[in-house]
Design an enzyme around this catalytic site. Structure first.
Site, short mmCIF file in Angstrom:
data_model
loop_
_atom_site.label_atom_id
_atom_site.label_comp_id
_atom_site.label_asym_id
_atom_site.label_seq_id
_atom_site.Cartn_x
_atom_site.Cartn_y
_atom_site.Cartn_z
N GLU A 79 19.70 24.37 9.76
CA GLU A 79 19.01 23.45 10.67
C GLU A 79 18.45 22.29 9.85
O GLU A 79 17.55 21.58 10.28
CB GLU A 79 17.92 24.17 11.47
CG GLU A 79 16.98 25.02 10.64
CD GLU A 79 15.95 25.76 11.48
OE1 GLU A 79 15.25 25.10 12.25
OE2 GLU A 79 15.86 27.00 11.36
N CYS A 111 16.96 29.50 13.05
CA CYS A 111 17.15 30.47 11.96
C CYS A 111 18.22 31.51 12.27
O CYS A 111 18.40 32.47 11.51
CB CYS A 111 15.82 31.15 11.64
SG CYS A 111 14.54 29.98 11.23
N SER A 201 5.60 31.04 18.99
CA SER A 201 6.77 31.52 18.22
C SER A 201 6.53 32.95 17.72
O SER A 201 7.44 33.78 17.72
CB SER A 201 7.14 30.57 17.08
OG SER A 201 6.21 30.63 16.05
N HIS A 233 14.19 38.75 9.99
CA HIS A 233 14.06 37.32 9.69
C HIS A 233 12.59 37.13 9.29
O HIS A 233 11.69 37.57 10.01
CB HIS A 233 14.40 36.49 10.92
CG HIS A 233 13.89 35.08 10.81
ND1 HIS A 233 14.21 34.28 9.73
CD2 HIS A 233 13.06 34.34 11.60
CE1 HIS A 233 13.60 33.11 9.87
NE2 HIS A 233 12.90 33.13 10.99
N LYS A 242 4.64 42.66 11.57
CA LYS A 242 4.08 42.73 12.93
C LYS A 242 5.10 43.33 13.90
O LYS A 242 4.77 44.09 14.79
CB LYS A 242 3.70 41.33 13.42
CG LYS A 242 2.50 40.74 12.75
CD LYS A 242 2.19 39.41 13.41
CE LYS A 242 1.22 38.61 12.59
NZ LYS A 242 0.56 37.57 13.36
N ASN A 275 9.80 30.38 3.51
CA ASN A 275 10.77 30.43 4.60
C ASN A 275 12.03 29.66 4.21
O ASN A 275 11.94 28.50 3.81
CB ASN A 275 10.15 29.83 5.88
CG ASN A 275 10.97 30.14 7.12
OD1 ASN A 275 12.02 30.77 7.03
ND2 ASN A 275 10.49 29.70 8.26
N1 COA Z 1 -8.01 37.05 4.69
C1 COA Z 1 -6.98 37.75 5.19
N2 COA Z 1 -6.31 37.39 6.33
C2 COA Z 1 -6.71 36.25 6.94
C3 COA Z 1 -7.77 35.47 6.45
C4 COA Z 1 -8.44 35.90 5.27
N3 COA Z 1 -9.44 35.21 4.75
N4 COA Z 1 -7.92 34.40 7.27
C5 COA Z 1 -6.98 34.52 8.25
N5 COA Z 1 -6.26 35.65 8.05
C6 COA Z 1 -5.14 36.15 8.84
C7 COA Z 1 -5.36 36.02 10.34
O1 COA Z 1 -6.16 37.09 10.83
C8 COA Z 1 -3.92 36.06 10.84
O2 COA Z 1 -3.46 37.38 10.83
P1 COA Z 1 -2.75 37.99 12.15
O3 COA Z 1 -1.62 37.05 12.49
O4 COA Z 1 -2.29 39.33 11.72
O5 COA Z 1 -3.79 37.99 13.21
C9 COA Z 1 -3.15 35.33 9.73
O6 COA Z 1 -4.01 35.31 8.59
C10 COA Z 1 -2.81 33.90 10.09
O7 COA Z 1 -3.98 33.27 10.54
P2 COA Z 1 -3.94 32.25 11.77
O8 COA Z 1 -5.34 31.76 12.00
O9 COA Z 1 -3.19 32.84 12.92
O10 COA Z 1 -3.08 31.10 11.07
P3 COA Z 1 -2.69 29.69 11.60
O11 COA Z 1 -3.11 29.47 12.99
O12 COA Z 1 -3.19 28.70 10.58
O13 COA Z 1 -1.08 29.65 11.53
C11 COA Z 1 1.19 30.36 11.88
C12 COA Z 1 -0.21 30.75 11.35
C13 COA Z 1 2.22 31.39 11.43
C14 COA Z 1 1.13 30.27 13.38
C15 COA Z 1 1.57 28.98 11.27
O14 COA Z 1 1.68 29.11 9.88
C16 COA Z 1 2.84 28.40 11.86
O15 COA Z 1 2.82 27.71 12.86
N6 COA Z 1 4.00 28.61 11.19
C17 COA Z 1 5.29 28.05 11.58
C18 COA Z 1 5.96 28.78 12.73
C19 COA Z 1 6.35 30.18 12.37
O16 COA Z 1 6.49 30.54 11.23
N7 COA Z 1 6.60 31.00 13.40
C20 COA Z 1 6.98 32.40 13.20
C21 COA Z 1 8.02 32.90 14.16
S1 COA Z 1 9.59 32.14 13.91
#
Ligand code: COA
Length: 390
Positions: A79, A111, A201, A233, A242, A275
């Site tokens: 992609e 992906c 996502s 993936h 998860k 990734n």
């Molecule tokens: N210590 C340990 N864990 C911590 C923490 C700390 N100090 N602070 C936050 N976390 C954990 C959160 O509890 C969360 O865990 P959980 O998902 O098991 O609940 C995790 O870290 C991520 O925190 P979150 O606040 O959800 O992160 P975010 O909103 O900044 O973004 C994504 C996370 C993945 C949504 C973001 O990176 C993203 O958009 N990525 C691109 C899209 C993607 O990868 N999608 C996946 C499916 S294809």
């Protein structure tokens, strides 16, 4: 006839960023990145590496002179394509010096592209048992500086040689695939960075997994206890965990323990690369096969492929006798140990660099890139590549 993965190559650029240093500079608790997201290092591609060169370098590792003659189909899942018209597969075909009597195409569905390529390759070999298909999965994951996706960026490629009587893994025939129009992640043609609804996502990744896994069990009568390991993936390594967690209770205590231990092994490489989009599932498989010595011939590996937008597929493979002898463990350890760490400001500078879009000529310094295959620059709106070994 058995058809599957005969060889499995991998390449990541030689530069990386330590996630704790990125966390410090973004005023984030480093545990969020290393534990919450599950990433330790992010591969950073210099200007001299793009999706074409990453894939060509991954393929260079596995393709020998016999393969060059036997490969009659190159399928490039990406992609991060470099051209809306010409397929990245044609460039790789030339850089590797493959048999000209070959098909060369690019496949796109986020992906999921490489998985589509593998299934297409399987059909091709069923019709042409003597041929070999080179399937490439190569991407550069870019969300942007200071975005929530930034910690899940990365870059790299896998190369899979698909053939009859494969040495590593025979693909089984039963698989379940599912498509639904979801706007969880997309990249309009005018943008060099992805747009993502991160929470959606995550939800859809798991919803698609539950769907295809339940269908798979209903269709085949298989259950969790039939699996030695599950590979996912991995947009970031916590994501697969998860999904695995949602089905673990179906297994006996022993099976749960085995799947969790193997899951950990299947994430080691991805933790240090980030990734790589369509190659991520296969990097996870590679990590599993090269990190664990608990697996044996005949073991069944489950594979969950997810491409946002979205297409999901669950399929399986059986490890082949002596598969360990056909891995490139030493080379991959060398690849990881010889990388160079860069600072956050250096990463930010590289991230903002672009190639000309006005037809002007640029020559890149390939002496600073240890890769055998590099992008040397642009001239007349054409990318210029070199295979230093030729
Ligand atoms: N210590 C340990 N864990 C911590 C923490 C700390 N100090 N602070 C936050 N976390 C954990 C959160 O509890 C969360 O865990 P959980 O998902 O098991 O609940 C995790 O870290 C991520 O925190 P979150 O606040 O959800 O992160 P975010 O909103 O900044 O973004 C994504 C996370 C993945 C949504 C973001 O990176 C993203 O958009 N990525 C691109 C899209 C993607 O990868 N999608 C996946 C499916 S294809």
């Amino acid at each position: 006839m058995k058809i599957g993965i005969d060889k499995l190559g991998f390449y990541a650029p030689h530069l990386y960023l330590d996630m704790t240093k990125l966390a410090d500079s973004r005023n984030v608790d480093p545990d969020k990145f290393t534990i919450g997201i599950g990433q330790d290092k992010m591969a950073v591609p210099p200007m001299t590496q793009d999706a074409v060169t990453l894939a060509a370098n991954a393929a260079l590792e596995i393709v020998d002179e016999t393969d060059k003659e036997a490969i009659d189909f190159v399928i490039f899942g990406t992609e991060t394509g470099v051209d809306s018209s010409k397929s990245a597969a044609v460039y790789v075909h030339e850089l590797l010096g493959l048999n000209p009597y070959a098909r060369a195409i690019e496949v796109k569905q986020a992906c999921y592209g490489a998985t589509a390529g593998i299934q297409m390759a399987k059909g091709h070999i069923m019709m042409n048992p003597d041929s070999k298909v080179l399937v490439l999965g190569s991407d550069i994951a870019r969300y942007g500086l200071n975005t929530s996706g930034e910690a899940t960026q990365g870059a790299g490629a896998v190369a899979l040689l698909i053939s009859a009587d494969p040495h590593i893994m025979a693909l089984e025939d039963q698989s379940v695939y599912f498509t639904s129009d979801i706007m969880d992640f997309w990249r309009p043609v005018y943008s060099d960075k992805a747009f993502a609804d991160g929470k959606l996502s995550n939800e859809q990744y798991i919803a698609f997994f539950s769907n295809v896994w339940e269908q798979y069990k209903a269709k085949t009568g298989m259950e969790l206890n039939d699996f030695a390991a599950m590979c996912y993936h991995l947009p970031y390594t916590k994501m697969g965990y998860k999904a695995l967690k949602t089905i673990l209770d179906d297994g006996t205590d022993d099976v749960q323990e085995r799947l969790l231990a193997n899951y950990k092994q299947s994430t080691e490489y991805n933790r240090d690369v980030g990734n790589i989009y369509t190659g991520s599932l296969y990097l996870s498989l590679l990590s599993l096969l090269e990190q664990t010595d608990d697996l044996k011939a005949g073991d069944r590996i489950g594979m969950y492929s997810y491409g946002s937008g979205a297409v999901g597929e669950f399929f399986t493979g059986l490890l082949q006798p002596g598969y360990q002898e056909h891995l490139y463990v030493e080379q991959h350890h060398r690849l990881f140990s010889s990388r160079t760490e860069i600072t956050v400001p250096e990463y930010e500078t590289i991230f903002e660099e672009t190639l000309p879009t006005d037809g002007s000529t640029v020559e890149l310094d390939i002496d600073r890139d240890p890769a055998d295959i590099c992008l040397t620059g642009m001239a007349d709106d054409k990318r210029q590549y070199v295979n230093k070994l030729k």
